[in-house]
Structure formats: C-alpha cells, structure tokens
Design an enzyme around this catalytic site. Structure first.
Site, PDB file in Angstrom:
ATOM      1  CB  CYS A   2      -0.862   0.034   1.253  1.00 10.18           C
ATOM      2  SG  CYS A   2      -1.731  -1.486   1.567  1.00 10.18           S
ATOM      3  NE  ARG A  27       3.405   1.840  -3.747  1.00  6.02           N
ATOM      4  CZ  ARG A  27       4.140   1.300  -2.797  1.00  6.02           C
ATOM      5  NH1 ARG A  27       5.452   1.398  -2.858  1.00  6.02           N
ATOM      6  NH2 ARG A  27       3.592   0.702  -1.779  1.00  6.02           N
ATOM      7  CD1 TRP A  74      -1.143  -5.644  -2.156  1.00  5.21           C
ATOM      8  CD2 TRP A  74      -1.693  -5.066  -4.228  1.00  5.21           C
ATOM      9  NE1 TRP A  74      -0.900  -6.719  -2.974  1.00  5.21           N
ATOM     10  CE2 TRP A  74      -1.226  -6.395  -4.252  1.00  5.21           C
ATOM     11  CE3 TRP A  74      -2.107  -4.478  -5.438  1.00  5.21           C
ATOM     12  CZ2 TRP A  74      -1.157  -7.156  -5.419  1.00  5.21           C
ATOM     13  CZ3 TRP A  74      -2.025  -5.236  -6.589  1.00  5.21           C
ATOM     14  CH2 TRP A  74      -1.550  -6.552  -6.569  1.00  5.21           C
ATOM     15  CG  ASN A  98       1.942   0.698   3.505  1.00  2.00           C
ATOM     16  OD1 ASN A  98       0.770   0.975   3.310  1.00  2.00           O
ATOM     17  ND2 ASN A  98       2.944   1.194   2.813  1.00  2.00           N
ATOM     18  N   GLY A  99       1.452  -3.225   5.478  1.00  2.00           N
ATOM     19  CA  GLY A  99       2.030  -4.408   6.116  1.00  2.00           C
ATOM     20  C   GLY A  99       0.939  -5.361   6.567  1.00  2.00           C
ATOM     21  CD  GLU A 483       9.800 -18.710 -14.325  1.00  2.00           C
ATOM     22  OE1 GLU A 483       9.011 -19.293 -15.080  1.00  2.00           O
ATOM     23  OE2 GLU A 483       9.729 -17.493 -14.086  1.00  2.00           O
ATOM     24  CD  GLU A 490       7.951 -14.142 -19.598  1.00  2.00           C
ATOM     25  OE1 GLU A 490       8.623 -14.277 -18.550  1.00  2.00           O
ATOM     26  OE2 GLU A 490       6.737 -13.916 -19.589  1.00  2.00           O
ATOM     27  CG  HIS A 506      15.217 -39.529 -24.550  1.00  2.00           C
ATOM     28  ND1 HIS A 506      15.319 -40.860 -24.910  1.00  2.00           N
ATOM     29  CD2 HIS A 506      15.290 -39.502 -23.193  1.00  2.00           C
ATOM     30  CE1 HIS A 506      15.414 -41.599 -23.811  1.00  2.00           C
ATOM     31  NE2 HIS A 506      15.404 -40.795 -22.768  1.00  2.00           N
ATOM     32  CE  LYS A 605       2.914  -8.689 -13.388  1.00  2.00           C
ATOM     33  NZ  LYS A 605       4.119  -9.540 -13.373  1.00  2.00           N
TER      34      LYS A 605
END
Ligand code: M6R
Length: 610
Positions: A2, A27, A74, A98-99, A483, A490, A506, A605
């Site tokens: 946040c 953000r 958030w 925040n948190g 990944e 990407e 293989h 995104k």
C-alpha cells in the site's frame, strides 16, 4: 504494497496528500482515502477503485485542514471496497497502515469481547481501536497511545495516525515496512516511499525498525519504541521521480528480484506454527476430513505459474502422499477433462485473472471438484470462483516478467503441501517443523544468492549475444530450468529451451557444440550424481556449461566453465533460491541487449483473453 502519505504544516493538506498518492499510483492499488483534521473534527473520505473516484468524492465533500493522512490500499485482509479502504477511524483516532498484523485475529477477538464493533474486515482497524483504547485508559497523548498499541502488535507495519485531540501532529511507527519522513520549510511529511514526498521536499530521513516519531510543522522527534531518543539528520535525495519509483533500480523487474526476501517473509508471516510443525491457514477451509477425502490433486496454471505448479506437484506428492498432476490451464479447458468430488484442484495465478486458468477453475467446479486458488491479488476473479484461497503477499508486481510472484507461489505451495501432509497424517510434527524452519531460513538464503550478482553479470556479459541457450535440470531443478528459459525468452528475445536433464539423450543433445551455452541447475540434491553425468555429456561435446551449484561444489567447478553458487540449504527449499540466478541472468542479458525489460514486446501482465 500500500501507499502512505501524511502532511502537517501551514497548507491545505488534501491536495498535497492526493498529489502524493498520485505519485504512488504506478504501484497499483484497489482503493484510496484521506483523513484530514479540520481544526475541530477528523473527516474521512474514501473510495473504491482509482484515485479519480477519490478525487470526485473530494469534490462532493471537500476536506479543509492542514494535518492529514492519505492511503492507497493493496488488499491483504478484507476484499477491496470502500469500507475496507484506509484510513480507519476509532473514537478520536484515524490510522493508515502498510504491512500485515500477524496476530490480528487474536486481537480482534479480544477487542470484540470487550464490546468493540468493527466497521471493516481489515487488520488495520484493530490498530485504530488499540490506540483509541489506550487514550481512553489514560495514555497521555497520541504518541504514548501509539507506543502502547505497538506493544500488542506482531507483524510488519508502517503506521501513521492522527488524533482529534492533537490537531497539529502526526504519529508514525515502523517495523519491517518502509517509512520515510520529509522535512520541508515549515512543514513535515511522511510517506511509504520517496516518490510520495517529492512534490514537497527532497530532504528526507528514513525510520528504522522499532522506531516511532512525532511529526509537527516544525520538524520531527524520533524515539525507539522503548523510549530512547534517536538523533537523525535528513539527507538530500537527488533521484528523479522515475528513479524514485524504481527505488533507485534501473528497472522494476530488477527491484522486484531484489524484493524477494521481503516478499517471502510477508508470505510466511503469521502462517507458521513451529510448535505444532503445522501451517496456520484458516482461508484454506480444508479440515482433516476434507484433506483425507482427496484422492488426486490437480494443479492448473499458465506460464510462470505453471512452472511453480510443477514444483508444487513434487512437494505435494512427497509430503502429502497423494497423487498430484499439473495441467496447462490453456490446454485443459479445451479438452473434455474429468474432474470429480475427490479432486482438489489448485489454480495458481499471480494476477488471479488469467482467462485460461479461470476457465479451468469453472470446468473443475462443474465436475464437482473442490477448488483452491493461490493468487497475489486479493479478491480477483480466480479466488472469487474458488472454494478457498491462499494468497501470496508479494505486493504489486509491475515488471511484466514474473519474479517475486513466482518465488512466493513456491512458498505458498510448500505451505499447502505441509498443510495437506499434516491433515492427512502423512507428515509428522517433527518433519513438519523441519520444513517450516527451512522456509523461515529462505529470506536469508535469497539474500546470500542475490549478493552474488557480480558472478551472474559476468556470465551475462560473456553470453548476451548467444542466439540460443539450453537450460537443464532434474527433479525439483527441472521446473526451474523451464522457468529460467522462459524468463530469458520473455525479456531478452533470445531463443531458450528448458529440458529435463534426463531427456537430453532423447533429442536435444544433437544441438550441443562449442557455440551452445547450457545452464545446468544442479544443487546438491538426490539427483546430483545423475545431473553431473549430464554435465559431463555436454562437456564431452564441447558445450559451454554454466552450472548453478551449491556453494563449495569442487566437482562442478572442475567441469563447468562458469559456476553460479547457491548457499548450502535443505533440498526441499532449493528451487526457491535456484531460480534467482536465472532471473538475474535473464535480466542482465536483456539489459545488455537493450530490450524493454519491464514491458517486453507482445506480452501483457494480465492475460484476460483466450
Ligand atoms: O497471472 P498469471 O500467473 O495467471 O499469469 C500466467 C502467465 O501469463 C504468466 O506467468 C506469464 O507467463 C508471465 N509473463 C511470466 O513472466
């Protein structure tokens, strides 16, 4: 997470607070609000959604006064809504936060038992009530009441509060969430981040964990929570607004890679019961009976989240002793999949909105399966469509290429595997404790790995023009190889392939020659000897090896041309650290090639189309 802004001074607070919140808009957030002391009362205006909605609400109800707080939320506890937006008020006090307050449920029950009624589902409102109660019970002022409230809190917080009784001051406190103080000419501000304050001042000081401060127009007074005075002079911050948004990093992706230790800490916060060797997770809604009735776990996801699911499959099989499968959501939705009431379907998605994963969730529910979401965005479509959810607390991820969301998905999946294992009786408390202890050590192991960034940069400098790169791994290292290859394609647009090391012979071995860089993920684990043989096969054909190994692996050092080290750590949590050098390798290669790292071409995104 946040965003916080606070102001005390001679000017009208509301426009300054709104400007500060706008500077934090990049953000991401789901609701916003202001609380301003008008000289008599504290007025609060909040709105769900974009800041425009808050600005419109403020036109209807202008806030006068020159002391106030602003917040963009958030969501972590309680869905995104006006009612859950900050500031939260109790009695004479308004608070932004925040948190994550770890012991919020315990405190909430205690306050409810003493007659407190809550207006929101947030953990923050508890703090407002604790401060209010301390004032009612004789705390001398807001500063003293905040100190008393802090004594009850466990968890991460950046807090800012105002009181109707003290119109000329803000009180702030910090533990594990950032908090900055801006010292202007006859005005003082606070913010969760530097950009929030840049419209007013460049003279800033940073609160440390365990400190609190009182802000008035004439300056700031800092103390530790224990009451020891702290002297700290402000320093000048010369960052541009864009640099400040990225916390001084060149790209959001790099910032997010370095945020991973914190993101993992936040995802673990409040979820570990070491005494019982168990995971505390009410949101999952899986009791022992439900867990024992599961005959198959199916993990559905796309892209990076699918790679996390592949790791999760190993953990669930190993720790919960139940058959586990993974499915690409983009494939399963177009089959005629068979799901049934004995299935637990786990949908993994950072955005919580991916159309293919949502469709797979719907198919699973139609078949009668129980569905659980692992997502980073509270109350997004996939958790809403599921029976239960386990949120990652990575905070907003801005770089299109997922990094901290991946590592926190891994953490959530390991928590789920332990939870299932314990409920099903497949995992005893002792082993559960060992695994949870290993999870708690992860943030430091990630820091250790990140500190070796120079080695990774050196490899990137050597190989950034390579047109192809092969990534190999076995067991838990295989999804990490996938990944690593995905990250590289990407953001750098270089061709990369991830392969199970055992599949080399293989087919892909035909590609190996002196121009082919091969990244081999081979930390010390039960597959080590076999992966070492694969490394030798590559070397025998003049392939160029970059080995991701456990610290002190002399054997690999002899054979590989480049070695990227991981700390000595338990086998089960190794994949979380092993992906970090690969994220950095992809990042440095892309940066050296000059691609648009944060917004790679053709990618979005959130993929809400088929
Ligand atoms: O939001 P989700 O996790 O459901 O997204 C799935 C994929 O679209 C996503 O992981 C994609 O592969 C990213 N670009 C990875 O960096």
């Amino acid at each position: 997470m946040c965003g916080i802004v606070g102001y005390v001074g001679p000017k009208k607070a509301a426009p300054i607070l709104l400007d500060g919140l706008r500077r934090l808009e990049y953000r991401g957030y789901d609701s916003a609000g202001l609380a301003v002391h008008d000289g008599r009362e504290i007025e609060v205006v909040r709105a769900a959604g974009k800041l425009e909605n808050l600005a419109n609400a403020l036109e209807q109800r202008p806030l006068c006064g020159s002391t106030g707080l602003g917040h963009t939320r958030w969501a972590t506890h309680g869905r995104p809504s006006e009612q859950n937006a900050h500031p939260h008020a109790a009695g004479d006090v308004a608070v932004v936060h925040n948190g994550i307050i770890e012991n919020y449920l315990e405190l909430k029950h205690e306050l409810q038992a003493s007659g407190v009624r809550f207006a929101s589902d947030t953990d923050t409102e508890i703090v407002a009530h604790l401060i209010h109660r301390a004032l009612e019970q004789g705390a001398p002022n807001l500063f003293g009441a905040m100190r008393q409230a802090l004594g009850r809190l466990r968890g991460a917080y950046a807090l800012a509060a105002i009181s109707r009784r003290e119109p000329d001051r803000l009180v702030i406190a910090k533990n594990a969430s950032p908090l900055v103080v801006g010292v202007g000419e006859g005005e003082t501000l606070c913010g969760s981040d530097i950009p929030a304050l840049l419209g007013s001042t460049r003279n800033m000081l940073f609160l440390e964990d365990g400190e609190m401060a009182e802000l008035t127009a004439s300056g700031v007074r800092i103390e530790t929570v224990e009451g020891k005075p702290v002297e700290r002079a402000p320093r000048r911050i010369d960052w541009s607004a864009v640099q400040a948004e990225k916390g001084g990093y060149k790209h959001f992706m790099l910032k997010e890679i370095f945020e991973q230790p914190r993101a993992v800490e936040d995802t673990l916060r409040g979820r570990i019961n070491l005494d019982e060797g168990d995971v505390v997770e009410a949101e999952l809604g899986l009791d022992a009976q439900a867990a024992r009735s599961i005959e198959r776990v199916v993990l559905v996801a796309c892209g990076t989240s699918h790679h996390a699911a592949l790791v999760g499959r190993y953990w669930i099989e190993q720790l919960a002793r139940v058959a586990a499968h993974t499915e690409l959501a983009s494939e399963v939705r177009y089959r005629d999949p068979v799901f049934g009431p004995k299935d637990l379907v786990v949908a993994v998605s950072q955005s919580g909105e991916t159309a293919d994963t949502l469709a797979a969730v719907k198919a699973a529910r139609e078949g009668g399966a129980r569905v659980l979401a692992i997502a980073n965005v509270l109350d997004s479509a996939i958790p809403r469509a599921s029976h239960g959810s386990l949120y990652t607390h990575a905070g907003p991820e801005i770089g299109v290429a997922s990094t901290k969301c991946f590592t926190t998905q891994l953490v959530a999946l390991l928590l789920l595997a332990v939870h299932l294992g314990r409920r099903r009786g497949a995992l005893d408390a002792e082993r559960g404790r060992e695994i949870l202890q290993a999870l708690l050590e992860l943030p430091n192991e990630l820091r250790w790995t990140l500190a070796r960034k120079a080695d990774i940069h050196q490899v990137a400098r050597h190989w950034h023009n390579a047109p192809h790169m092969l990534f190999l791994g076995r067991g838990l290292g295989y999804p990490i190889a996938l990944e690593g290859a995905l990250k590289l394609k990407e953001i750098s647009y270089s061709h990369a392939e991830g392969y199970a090391a055992g599949e080399m012979k293989h087919g892909p071995i035909a590609l190996i020659d002196e121009n082919m860089p091969v990244v081999v993920v081979m930390p010390r684990d039960r597959q080590y000897e076999k992966t070492l043989s694969n490394l030798q096969e590559v070397r025998a054909r003049d392939g160029q090896v970059i080995a991701v190994v456990t610290e002190g692996d002399a054997e690999a050092k002899k054979l590989a041309q480049w070695v990227l080290e991981l700390p000595k750590m338990p086998e089960l949590t190794q994949p979380v650290a092993a992906v970090v050098p690969l994220q950095l390798l992809a990042y440095y290669i892309a940066d050296l090639k000059g691609t648009d790292v944060d917004q790679p071409r053709n990618l979005a995104k959130t993929v809400t189309v088929e």
